[in-house]
Design a protein around this motif. Structure first.
Motif, short mmCIF file in Angstrom:
data_model
loop_
_atom_site.label_atom_id
_atom_site.label_comp_id
_atom_site.label_asym_id
_atom_site.label_seq_id
_atom_site.Cartn_x
_atom_site.Cartn_y
_atom_site.Cartn_z
N CYS A 1 -7.02 -4.03 4.26
CA CYS A 1 -5.76 -3.36 4.59
C CYS A 1 -4.68 -4.35 5.04
O CYS A 1 -4.79 -5.02 6.06
CB CYS A 1 -5.95 -2.28 5.64
SG CYS A 1 -4.47 -1.24 5.75
N LEU B 1 -1.46 -2.96 4.67
CA LEU B 1 -0.40 -1.97 4.48
C LEU B 1 0.74 -2.12 5.48
O LEU B 1 1.89 -1.84 5.17
CB LEU B 1 -1.03 -0.57 4.60
CG LEU B 1 -0.30 0.60 3.98
CD1 LEU B 1 -0.10 0.43 2.49
CD2 LEU B 1 -1.08 1.90 4.26
N CYS B 2 0.42 -2.54 6.68
CA CYS B 2 1.46 -2.68 7.70
C CYS B 2 1.36 -4.08 8.32
O CYS B 2 0.42 -4.83 8.04
CB CYS B 2 1.35 -1.57 8.74
SG CYS B 2 0.33 -1.95 10.16
N ARG C 1 0.29 -5.28 10.92
CA ARG C 1 -0.92 -5.66 11.67
C ARG C 1 -1.86 -6.52 10.82
O ARG C 1 -2.64 -7.30 11.37
CB ARG C 1 -1.69 -4.41 12.12
CG ARG C 1 -0.96 -3.53 13.09
CD ARG C 1 -1.23 -3.87 14.52
NE ARG C 1 -0.39 -3.09 15.39
CZ ARG C 1 0.01 -3.49 16.59
NH1 ARG C 1 -0.37 -4.65 17.07
NH2 ARG C 1 0.79 -2.73 17.33
N ASP C 2 -1.84 -6.27 9.49
CA ASP C 2 -2.70 -7.05 8.58
C ASP C 2 -4.16 -7.07 9.04
O ASP C 2 -4.80 -8.15 9.07
CB ASP C 2 -2.19 -8.51 8.51
CG ASP C 2 -1.37 -8.74 7.26
OD1 ASP C 2 -1.43 -7.89 6.35
OD2 ASP C 2 -0.66 -9.76 7.20
N CYS C 3 -4.70 -5.93 9.36
CA CYS C 3 -6.07 -5.86 9.91
C CYS C 3 -7.12 -6.35 8.92
O CYS C 3 -8.18 -6.83 9.31
CB CYS C 3 -6.40 -4.44 10.33
SG CYS C 3 -5.33 -3.79 11.63
N VAL D 1 -9.18 -4.73 7.19
CA VAL D 1 -10.42 -3.95 7.17
C VAL D 1 -10.52 -3.22 5.83
O VAL D 1 -9.51 -3.03 5.14
CB VAL D 1 -10.48 -2.93 8.34
CG1 VAL D 1 -10.58 -3.66 9.66
CG2 VAL D 1 -9.26 -2.01 8.31
N ARG E 1 -10.73 -0.05 4.46
CA ARG E 1 -10.57 1.37 4.82
C ARG E 1 -11.21 2.29 3.79
O ARG E 1 -11.69 3.36 4.13
CB ARG E 1 -9.09 1.70 5.02
CG ARG E 1 -8.51 1.00 6.25
CD ARG E 1 -7.01 1.19 6.36
NE ARG E 1 -6.62 2.57 6.56
CZ ARG E 1 -5.37 3.00 6.47
NH1 ARG E 1 -4.39 2.17 6.18
NH2 ARG E 1 -5.09 4.28 6.65
N GLY F 1 -8.91 -0.02 11.27
CA GLY F 1 -8.21 -1.08 11.98
C GLY F 1 -7.47 -0.53 13.17
O GLY F 1 -7.88 0.49 13.77
N PHE F 2 -6.37 -1.15 13.52
CA PHE F 2 -5.61 -0.79 14.72
C PHE F 2 -5.21 0.69 14.70
O PHE F 2 -5.25 1.36 15.73
CB PHE F 2 -4.35 -1.66 14.81
CG PHE F 2 -3.60 -1.51 16.09
CD1 PHE F 2 -3.78 -2.43 17.13
CD2 PHE F 2 -2.69 -0.48 16.29
CE1 PHE F 2 -3.08 -2.30 18.33
CE2 PHE F 2 -1.98 -0.34 17.47
CZ PHE F 2 -2.18 -1.25 18.50
N CYS F 3 -4.83 1.20 13.52
CA CYS F 3 -4.34 2.59 13.45
C CYS F 3 -5.46 3.61 13.60
O CYS F 3 -5.20 4.80 13.87
CB CYS F 3 -3.57 2.83 12.16
SG CYS F 3 -4.56 2.56 10.66
N ASN G 1 0.09 2.87 14.07
CA ASN G 1 -0.06 1.41 14.05
C ASN G 1 0.66 0.74 15.22
O ASN G 1 0.76 -0.47 15.27
CB ASN G 1 0.41 0.82 12.71
CG ASN G 1 1.91 0.87 12.53
OD1 ASN G 1 2.60 1.67 13.16
ND2 ASN G 1 2.42 0.03 11.66
N HIS H 1 0.68 4.22 8.17
CA HIS H 1 -0.69 3.88 7.78
C HIS H 1 -1.21 4.79 6.68
O HIS H 1 -2.34 4.63 6.22
CB HIS H 1 -1.61 3.94 9.01
CG HIS H 1 -1.59 5.26 9.71
ND1 HIS H 1 -0.46 5.79 10.27
CD2 HIS H 1 -2.56 6.18 9.92
CE1 HIS H 1 -0.74 6.97 10.81
NE2 HIS H 1 -2.02 7.23 10.59
S1 SF4 Z 1 -2.91 -0.87 11.54
FE1 SF4 Z 1 -3.85 0.43 9.98
S2 SF4 Z 1 -2.34 0.40 8.31
FE2 SF4 Z 1 -1.87 -1.34 9.60
S3 SF4 Z 1 -2.95 -3.08 8.68
FE3 SF4 Z 1 -4.26 -2.18 10.31
S4 SF4 Z 1 -5.63 -0.76 9.25
FE4 SF4 Z 1 -3.87 -1.20 7.89
#
Ligand code: SF4
Length: 295
Positions: free
Chosen positions: A25, A27-28, A30-32, A34, A36, A42-44, A80, A127
């Motif tokens: 992921c 997508l935002c 945070r660049d987690c 993970v 999904r 991830g953080f969200c 997020n 997210h």
């Molecule tokens: S916070 Fe959620 S949407 Fe953003 S990078 Fe992490 S997992 Fe992805």
């Protein structure tokens, strides 16, 4: 979004790309990274399937979004950002909601339109950008015509926003902070100011200034700015940025409804309401800079 829930072949390239961005992921901001689509979070805190906490007409939004039928809100669980003063912590942090398929999301949007809602208002969408784009594409194919509203905390990546181009009619981002240290302490997002400003530039590039017809917003950018106590929101810097780098007539709602929620009582500087004077100073400055004030 697992392939069990969506046949990517039937969707456009931007939807496919948005979907692919969740594993790993990115997508935002945070660049987690993970996976999904394999159930990791991830953080969200949300995996591939959207969790929707409520769907229905909402009459508490800005009048340009409401109209006689209300704004058709769809609230997504998870977030997020980690705002210590969150007013929807049961949805954002505790993630109350029901797993919802693309088909159900599509039907929910069409149902809101049939109910007479003025628009479809995606609340905390960042997210869930992939399922949202997929559902918009599907719903438009089935007759959705009302504007779509991206009602975001404003911590959005430019790459993801580019893929959303054409899906969103009205971008309604928060601009929460102008100072990195404050953003770190209050939302666990030290890069919020620069990320947010880049996102707002991209949003404005796509949709331009807010366009209102017969008293209702049909497209464009509408900024929400919540005034915090003790000038912590960096209101004057944000107004300068909008006037100087976006457009002199950017639409902004200077919001006065801050109240200490969630864990704000652990942060002495925000453990009170803003004063009427603090709010008025921001409103007056926005007027002085020529911005379009929306209430
Ligand atoms: S916070 Fe959620 S949407 Fe953003 S990078 Fe992490 S997992 Fe992805």
């Amino acid at each position: 979004m697992s392939k069990a829930h969506i046949n990517l072949e039937s969707f456009s390239e931007p939807v496919r790309k948005l979907t692919e961005k969740i594993s790993p992921c990115t997508l935002c901001p945070r660049d987690c990274k993970v996976l999904r689509s394999e159930g990791e979070v991830g953080f969200c805190g949300i995996a591939d399937m959207p969790r929707v906490s409520s769907v229905g007409p909402h009459f508490g939004e800005e009048p340009v979004l409401v109209g006689p039928g209300g704004s058709g809100t769809i609230f997504f669980a998870g977030c997020n950002l980690g705002c210590v003063f969150c007013q929807n912590s049961d949805i954002s942090h505790l993630r109350y909601g029901s797993e919802t398929s693309i088909e159900q999301l599509t039907e929910a949007m069409l149902g809101l339109q049939n109910h007479g809602c003025t628009n479809i208002n995606f609340v905390t969408p960042t997210h869930m950008a992939g399922p949202i784009a997929a559902a918009i594409e599907s719903a438009r194919g089935k007759g959705l015509t009302v504007p779509t509203v991206y009602n975001t905390g404003g911590y959005d990546s430019v790459d993801t926003l580019k893929l959303l181009s054409g899906f969103i009619d009205i971008y309604m981002p928060d601009m929460k902070y102008a100072d990195s240290e404050v953003a770190k302490q209050l939302s666990d997002a030290p890069d919020y100011p620069q990320v947010n400003q880049a996102a707002v530039k991209q949003m404005h590039r796509q949709v331009g200034n807010l366009k209102v017809e017969n008293g209702l917003a049909v497209s464009g950018l509408l900024i929400r700015h919540l005034v915090l106590p003790n000038r912590l929101a960096g209101s004057f810097e944000i107004i300068d940025f909008l006037a100087d780098e976006i457009s002199a007539s950017t639409a902004i709602n200077v919001m006065a409804q801050y109240r200490p929620c969630y864990t704000a009582d652990k942060h002495p500087q925000i453990n009170r309401y803003p004063t009427a004077e603090e709010i008025d100073q921001v409103r007056q400055y926005a007027i002085q800079k020529g911005l379009t004030i929306i209430r």
